[in-house]
Design an enzyme around this catalytic site. Sequence first.
Site, PDB file in Angstrom:
ATOM      1  N   ARG A  33      30.403   4.167  17.928  1.00 33.07           N
ATOM      2  CA  ARG A  33      29.832   4.357  19.268  1.00 33.07           C
ATOM      3  C   ARG A  33      29.005   5.649  19.310  1.00 33.07           C
ATOM      4  O   ARG A  33      29.535   6.753  19.184  1.00 33.07           O
ATOM      5  CB  ARG A  33      30.948   4.401  20.318  1.00 33.07           C
ATOM      6  CG  ARG A  33      31.681   3.085  20.467  1.00 33.07           C
ATOM      7  CD  ARG A  33      32.557   3.092  21.709  1.00 33.07           C
ATOM      8  NE  ARG A  33      33.656   4.034  21.598  1.00 33.07           N
ATOM      9  CZ  ARG A  33      34.849   3.725  21.065  1.00 33.07           C
ATOM     10  NH1 ARG A  33      35.081   2.508  20.618  1.00 33.07           N
ATOM     11  NH2 ARG A  33      35.807   4.629  21.004  1.00 33.07           N
ATOM     12  N   LYS A 191      57.526  -0.374  10.864  1.00 32.36           N
ATOM     13  CA  LYS A 191      58.225   0.414  11.888  1.00 32.36           C
ATOM     14  C   LYS A 191      57.617   0.210  13.266  1.00 32.36           C
ATOM     15  O   LYS A 191      58.285   0.390  14.290  1.00 32.36           O
ATOM     16  CB  LYS A 191      58.265   1.895  11.512  1.00 32.36           C
ATOM     17  CG  LYS A 191      56.902   2.531  11.262  1.00 32.36           C
ATOM     18  CD  LYS A 191      56.242   3.095  12.499  1.00 32.36           C
ATOM     19  CE  LYS A 191      54.863   3.631  12.161  1.00 32.36           C
ATOM     20  NZ  LYS A 191      54.133   4.133  13.342  1.00 32.36           N
ATOM     21  N   ARG A 255      52.198   4.671  20.985  1.00 31.83           N
ATOM     22  CA  ARG A 255      51.584   3.607  21.785  1.00 31.83           C
ATOM     23  C   ARG A 255      52.357   2.295  21.625  1.00 31.83           C
ATOM     24  O   ARG A 255      52.364   1.468  22.538  1.00 31.83           O
ATOM     25  CB  ARG A 255      50.113   3.434  21.414  1.00 31.83           C
ATOM     26  CG  ARG A 255      49.852   2.866  20.040  1.00 31.83           C
ATOM     27  CD  ARG A 255      48.378   2.871  19.687  1.00 31.83           C
ATOM     28  NE  ARG A 255      47.870   4.215  19.514  1.00 31.83           N
ATOM     29  CZ  ARG A 255      46.676   4.479  18.996  1.00 31.83           C
ATOM     30  NH1 ARG A 255      45.873   3.500  18.638  1.00 31.83           N
ATOM     31  NH2 ARG A 255      46.271   5.726  18.835  1.00 31.83           N
ATOM     32  N   GLU A 281      49.023  -1.565  16.935  1.00 35.54           N
ATOM     33  CA  GLU A 281      49.133  -2.236  15.637  1.00 35.54           C
ATOM     34  C   GLU A 281      50.387  -3.104  15.527  1.00 35.54           C
ATOM     35  O   GLU A 281      50.416  -4.090  14.808  1.00 35.54           O
ATOM     36  CB  GLU A 281      49.127  -1.203  14.497  1.00 35.54           C
ATOM     37  CG  GLU A 281      47.775  -0.565  14.234  1.00 35.54           C
ATOM     38  CD  GLU A 281      46.818  -1.455  13.435  1.00 35.54           C
ATOM     39  OE1 GLU A 281      47.136  -2.651  13.242  1.00 35.54           O
ATOM     40  OE2 GLU A 281      45.754  -0.957  13.037  1.00 35.54           O
TER      41      GLU A 281
END
Length: 345
Positions: A33, A191, A255, A281
Site C-alpha cells: 500500500r 499454538k 489477536r 492466522e
Amino acid sequence: MSKVAVLGAGSWGTALSIVLADNGHSVRLWTYRKEQAEAINATYRNEKYLDADIPEQIKACHELKQAVDDVSAIVMVVPTKAIRDVCKELNNTLTHRPTIIHATKGIEPGSLKRISQVIGEELARYDSEDIVVLSGPSHAEEVGKRLPTTVTVSSLNTQHAAYAQDLFINESFRVYTSDDMIGLELGGALKNIIALGAGISDGLGYGDNAKAALITRGLAEIARLGVSLGANPLTFLGLPGVGDLIVTCTSHHSRNWRAGNLLGRGQKLDEVLDQMGMVVEGVRTTQAAYQFAREQQIEMPITEGLYTILFEDKQPGDVVEQLMNRNKREEMNDISAFSSDSRPQ
C-alpha cells in the site's frame, strides 16, 4: 552492518524492523500500500498496527524491487495466504541470492505445507533447506517497546541460522538456534489454534481452571501431530511450544485470543474477522490442522471442536460440553508424544 528487507508492514514486521534498526542495520520495510509507506516515512509511525516510534534507519517502500535491491537478507512477515504471491513476484525481481528468513506462523490449507516448504517451492533459486524460520513467544507490541523477548531460529543450513541469530540478537531480543525446523514451524502455527480456544473459554466466562486445562491438553495435541510429522518432541517443551502457547493464550495482545474471545461472547466468525481488521492466522491453521489430523489419523479433539465452531457453526458451549464428556482416559498415555521414543525413525 547489513541491508535488510522486511516484507510485510503489519505489527510483527514493524517490530522486527525496529530490532534490526536497533542493531545498526539499514532496513527497508515493504508494504503493497503506497499510502501506508508514505505515512510511515512522513511520521515515523505505523499507527494502525503498532504503537511505537520507528527509527530513521527504517525506510518504507511500496515497490518490491526497491525493497529487495542489493539486500543481504529478506525477512518475510506477510500472512500465510500471501506467501505464494509474494514469492512469485520475487522471482521476477531478485537478481541476487540474499538469505531468506520467515517469521510467519501458519500452515497452508489444502497443500498442508509449512511456510518454508511453500517458499522453497515457489522461489526459483531456493530450496526449503535454505530458508530460516524465526519463532517464539513474542508479542509485537512488547518487542516494539524493547521489552525483554526471547525467540528461536532454525534452518537445515546451520550457517544461515547462525547468520539470522547474529542479525537479530541484542540486549532486549535474545535469539537461540535450533536444529528442529519442523517443530519450530509447527509449534508457532498450531499454538494459534489453542489461543482461539483460550479466547473462547474466556469469552464464555469459564475461568482459569478451564484455560489451564485447555493449554495443557492443547500442547499434547500439538506434540502428537508434530511428532507424527518428524518434529522433536522436546521442541514443544521449549520456546516454540510452551513459551509461545503461554504468551498467546493469556494476553490481550494476541489477536487469536481476541478473536476467540469475541466468538465466545456470541459473535459469528465473519463479524469477528471484520472487527479485527488484521489477519487471524489461527482460523486458517485450524482448517489445515483438522485436515492434517484426519489424514495422519491423529486424535486432536480440541482442534476438531474448534473446527466445528469456525466452519460448521456449532455453539461454543455445546462443543465444550462435548469435550468434557469424552470417554475416560489415562493422562500419561495421552501425552506419550513427549517420550523420546515417540519421534519417527
